[in-house]
Design an enzyme around this catalytic site. Sequence first.
Site, PDB file in Angstrom:
ATOM      1  N   HIS A 118      10.983   1.934  17.207  1.00  0.00           N
ATOM      2  CA  HIS A 118      10.750   3.351  17.513  1.00  0.00           C
ATOM      3  C   HIS A 118      11.893   3.941  18.335  1.00  0.00           C
ATOM      4  CE1 HIS A 118       6.623   2.445  16.329  1.00  0.00           C
ATOM      5  NE2 HIS A 118       6.330   3.712  16.407  1.00  0.00           N
ATOM      6  N   GLU A 135       4.465   7.385   4.030  1.00  0.00           N
ATOM      7  CA  GLU A 135       5.782   8.019   4.029  1.00  0.00           C
ATOM      8  C   GLU A 135       6.483   7.990   2.676  1.00  0.00           C
ATOM      9  OE1 GLU A 135       4.736   5.916   6.374  1.00  0.00           O
ATOM     10  OE2 GLU A 135       4.882   7.012   8.270  1.00  0.00           O
TER      11      GLU A 135
END
Lengths: 333, 323
Positions: B128, B59
């Site tokens: 998450h 990322e």
Amino acid sequence: MTPKPALPHNSPSIDEHLEMHRRMVVTRELERQLGALHKAGVTRGPIHRCDGQEAVGVGATGALEDRDCVTTTHRGHAVYIGKGLAPRRILAEILGRETGYNGGRAGHMLIGSPVHGMMGGNAIVGASIPAATGMALSAQVLGEDRIALATFGDGAAQTGICHESMNIAALWKLPVVFLLEHNEYGLTAHASTQSSVADLYIRAAGHGMPGEQIDGNDVVAVFQAVARAAARARRGDGPSLIEARTYRMEGFSTSDVGGYQSDEDLARWRARDPITLSRAVLVEALGEDRVMDVERAAAETVAAAAEAAQADPPPHFVPHAPSDPRAFATEGR
Amino acid sequence: MAIMRYAEALNAALREAMTADPSVFLFGEDVADYGGVFKVSRGLREAFGDRVRDTPISEQTLAAMAVSASMTGLRPVLEIMYADFMPLTLDALVNQASVYGYVWGDEITLPFVIRTQGGGGLGTGAQHAKSLDSFVAHIPGLKVVAPVTPADAKGLLLAAIQDPHPVIVLEHKRLYNTRAEVPDDQGPVPLGRARVARDGSDVSLIATSRMVVEAEAAADRLAESGISAEVLDLRTLRPLDVEAIVRSVAKTRHAVVINEDWGFCGYAAELSATIMEHAFDDLDAPVERVATRDMPIPFAESLETAVIPDADVITAAALRALA
Ligand SMILES: Cc1ncc(C[n+]2csc(CCOP(=O)(O)OP(=O)(O)O)c2C)c(N)n1
């Protein structure tokens, strides 16, 4: 120059092998129970099963001492069992019960039990790697006789923090073992779409540490490789990279719709199931009855654990006082 | 007019933008062959080939590449699978994208988009389930949108891709399967314009992302007690439609600000301060703030529901404002 102490034995005794076998069966049964519970709609959120990969987590932790720290990933059930955590409390955590290792706060990806040296699953890909590296740093600086081991996937091996951790660990000779659990997939993406080299252990050379590739479905081979690397770390000679080749037999998670793993690959790896391979060796050495007794008992343990965990109560919410941003707000709590 | 799922509407926007402009490039984890874990990019690899790429799990680098590729002619659309991973991209946003658009002035543009999704309520656990809206909305030079309806999902994503500046698109995991009408000719929705989701006269429920859905449910409940709540869907978090907020508060004289990020230093705090600065004299009562509890999001259902706000919490806040 003082001579290096003799290497500890690095093959498991037959009893140790049998215990690792039992733990693999416990892990497999746990995964099956979770699959069934998911189908029955009893679980929440995705669950990442490690069917077919049990030898990696179990063999690696089998070669460690209780005081050694282990970090793992979102797919860490074999490591939890290998580190000696109780199936009942693991299942309770996964089902979000008060009796779980972390009171239902963690869920299956973040289970930690510091007294077992089980320093967390981790749902941030790659994060288990610097985590273990830092635990190795504390051991080195404090002069404590313990090492750290990170398990991580072939997907995680492509992260920046993986390379940065390896560089620092090699530079400072930190007592850490990097155990790359190569199951050919990162989520739905095959390893060939993630790295220009197929063999990842060769990256160790770039950091001046030993690297080897092993059969990750052979629990004894995993034990031996980790025992060698752990001994090296304990001697103060620094980190090692072990690439354990295995294969993910179930989907990425219980929410995976699948379809991208080939039938041939699945059949080829099913024929090399780690439990089948281990059983053959043990039956030869100990006889079928003894091994089957152990397997039966393992399955019963997990079935009983699943039943008990389901009957456990859900946790009551309590605010987390240390997270409260306002001074004095937590007084009287 | 077609009924579309939110995920399909996003897909339609990507398809249209990639057809119209060959410099639009899509990349991210599992976006190509699998079509994205939330199915937003389904079929695009087949349609656009190498302009849709699966990436390694990287990322930090991907975000930095989106920034620099956009400086040099590409229009990258990067998918970051969960908002929880956005912190990994922050250097690219706060130290790169934010800076160059200013110090190099008109000599460059930065037409990249980062799409991500946040939000809790599905038992995905502490890593998450977050909504880190304020992390990105804090950064000068970025625009941030958070569509709630399928039509806005398409329209805001189209606008984001066309914009010459960086735009972060905050989607919500619990909206992907919601369905509603999307006009066949749904074009770009202008950035920076809020939407009145429901007209009302007694209290303004000013919300973002899926909290708009909860605010609408709260408005239903308030209506049962004879209270008329206005629901304002901000749609763009930055630049903020201050005018729409002031207009609503001037009418209702009561405000509840609602955002799924943490409360402390969070996006809802910005809304509250904005009302103080621009509509203080219109208020009959202090602004009520509704946000996720300041703590990690727990896994178990009995814990998670105690942490993330819902229609009950919003209703109670509205009643406090009106008390
Ligand atoms: C930083 C980050 N990026 C993306 C993800 C989403 N994600 C979860 S698991 C996974 C694949 C991981 O692959 P690998 O490391 O090989 O582990 P495996 O699932 O094969 O065990 C991805 C992309 C994540 N959890 N964290």
